[in-house]
Write a protein that holds these residues in place. Structure first.
Motif, PDB file in Angstrom:
ATOM      1  N   ILE A   1      16.580  26.061  34.209  1.00 14.07           N
ATOM      2  CA  ILE A   1      16.890  27.486  34.036  1.00 14.07           C
ATOM      3  C   ILE A   1      15.868  28.155  33.123  1.00 14.07           C
ATOM      4  CG2 ILE A   1      18.572  29.087  33.026  1.00 14.07           C
ATOM      5  CD1 ILE A   1      20.763  27.048  34.015  1.00 14.07           C
ATOM      6  N   GLN A   2      15.568  27.528  31.979  1.00 16.56           N
ATOM      7  CA  GLN A   2      14.631  28.120  31.030  1.00 16.56           C
ATOM      8  C   GLN A   2      13.231  28.252  31.631  1.00 16.56           C
ATOM      9  OE1 GLN A   2      14.565  26.660  26.998  1.00 16.56           O
ATOM     10  NE2 GLN A   2      16.764  26.263  27.022  1.00 16.56           N
ATOM     11  N   LEU A   3      12.821  27.241  32.366  1.00 15.06           N
ATOM     12  CA  LEU A   3      11.497  27.266  32.992  1.00 15.06           C
ATOM     13  C   LEU A   3      11.425  28.386  34.030  1.00 15.06           C
ATOM     14  CD1 LEU A   3       8.728  25.933  33.129  1.00 15.06           C
ATOM     15  CD2 LEU A   3       9.663  24.340  34.820  1.00 15.06           C
ATOM     16  N   GLN A   4      12.448  28.505  34.852  1.00 16.04           N
ATOM     17  CA  GLN A   4      12.472  29.564  35.867  1.00 16.04           C
ATOM     18  C   GLN A   4      12.465  30.944  35.213  1.00 16.04           C
ATOM     19  OE1 GLN A   4      15.755  28.923  38.559  1.00 16.04           O
ATOM     20  NE2 GLN A   4      14.875  27.050  39.384  1.00 16.04           N
TER      21      GLN A   4
ATOM     22  N   LYS B   1      11.294  31.769  32.235  1.00 14.78           N
ATOM     23  CA  LYS B   1       9.981  31.992  31.615  1.00 14.78           C
ATOM     24  C   LYS B   1       8.959  32.416  32.683  1.00 14.78           C
ATOM     25  CE  LYS B   1       6.894  31.592  28.257  1.00 14.78           C
ATOM     26  NZ  LYS B   1       6.939  32.382  27.032  1.00 14.78           N
ATOM     27  N   ILE B   2       8.951  31.723  33.799  1.00 15.99           N
ATOM     28  CA  ILE B   2       8.007  32.039  34.872  1.00 15.99           C
ATOM     29  C   ILE B   2       8.326  33.400  35.474  1.00 15.99           C
ATOM     30  CG2 ILE B   2       7.280  31.345  37.208  1.00 15.99           C
ATOM     31  CD1 ILE B   2       7.398  28.423  36.102  1.00 15.99           C
TER      32      ILE B   2
ATOM     33  N   ARG C   1       9.620  35.977  33.920  1.00 13.62           N
ATOM     34  CA  ARG C   1       9.116  36.997  32.985  1.00 13.62           C
ATOM     35  C   ARG C   1       7.590  37.101  33.038  1.00 13.62           C
ATOM     36  NH1 ARG C   1      13.159  34.741  29.867  1.00 13.62           N
ATOM     37  NH2 ARG C   1      11.707  33.603  28.534  1.00 13.62           N
ATOM     38  N   LEU C   2       6.921  35.969  33.177  1.00 19.77           N
ATOM     39  CA  LEU C   2       5.458  35.997  33.262  1.00 19.77           C
ATOM     40  C   LEU C   2       4.993  36.728  34.518  1.00 19.77           C
ATOM     41  CD1 LEU C   2       4.492  32.403  32.027  1.00 19.77           C
ATOM     42  CD2 LEU C   2       4.090  34.577  30.849  1.00 19.77           C
ATOM     43  N   ILE C   3       5.620  36.426  35.647  1.00 16.65           N
ATOM     44  CA  ILE C   3       5.248  37.102  36.901  1.00 16.65           C
ATOM     45  C   ILE C   3       5.494  38.606  36.769  1.00 16.65           C
ATOM     46  CG2 ILE C   3       5.837  37.394  39.353  1.00 16.65           C
ATOM     47  CD1 ILE C   3       6.533  34.368  39.388  1.00 16.65           C
ATOM     48  N   GLN C   4       6.633  38.950  36.210  1.00 20.09           N
ATOM     49  CA  GLN C   4       7.064  40.344  36.116  1.00 20.09           C
ATOM     50  C   GLN C   4       6.233  41.166  35.129  1.00 20.09           C
ATOM     51  OE1 GLN C   4       9.077  41.457  38.243  1.00 20.09           O
ATOM     52  NE2 GLN C   4      10.752  42.651  37.442  1.00 20.09           N
TER      53      GLN C   4
ATOM     54  N   SER D   1       9.990  32.549  41.459  1.00 19.09           N
ATOM     55  CA  SER D   1       9.932  31.883  40.155  1.00 19.09           C
ATOM     56  C   SER D   1      10.562  30.489  40.221  1.00 19.09           C
ATOM     57  CB  SER D   1      10.573  32.732  39.067  1.00 19.09           C
ATOM     58  OG  SER D   1      11.925  32.970  39.334  1.00 19.09           O
ATOM     59  N   ALA D   2      11.606  30.315  41.026  1.00 17.43           N
ATOM     60  CA  ALA D   2      12.216  28.992  41.197  1.00 17.43           C
ATOM     61  C   ALA D   2      11.242  28.039  41.886  1.00 17.43           C
ATOM     62  CB  ALA D   2      13.509  29.099  42.001  1.00 17.43           C
TER      63      ALA D   2
END
Length: 116
Positions: A52-55, A57-58, A60-63, A95-96
């Protein structure tokens, strides 16, 4: 022989079974810090929470920080062809999928380092 896991759950289960889960967390923390995007996962992080945390984080980075996202993928060494094959129409789903590719690459590093 290295066999790539088919999904995030299988990967995390394999990491736990081979007693390399903590090494996987350490590798994630290390590479995210190298990209100046610390994720700060405690070693007590449960596999489901890690996912969950990794998804998130990714996502937010994409966005919000796309250049940093691309830098992270470069530092972790996620194959560009695999990223290009993903459907980017739904950022949550993307992101997943990216989180799985990141985990897969990090797991490969940890597995090989342990094995050889």
């Amino acid at each position: 022989m290295y066999v790539a896991p088919i999904n995030t759950e299988a990967l995390l289960q394999q990491a736990e079974n081979e007693e390399l889960y903590l090494k996987l967390i350490e590798q994630l923390n290390k590479d995210f810090n190298l990209a100046n995007e610390g994720i700060d996962l405690p070693i007590s992080t449960a596999p489901n929470e890690l996912k969950i945390q990794l998804q998130e984080k990714i996502y937010r980075l994409i966005q919000y920080k796309f250049a940093e996202y691309l830098n992270l993928l470069y530092i972790i060494d996620v194959p560009e062809e695999q990223i290009k094959q993903l459907d980017g129409s739904d950022i949550s789903e993307l992101s997943a999928q990216v989180a799985f590719l990141v985990l897969k690459r990090e797991w490969m590093k940890v597995w090989f380092r342990n094995r050889y």
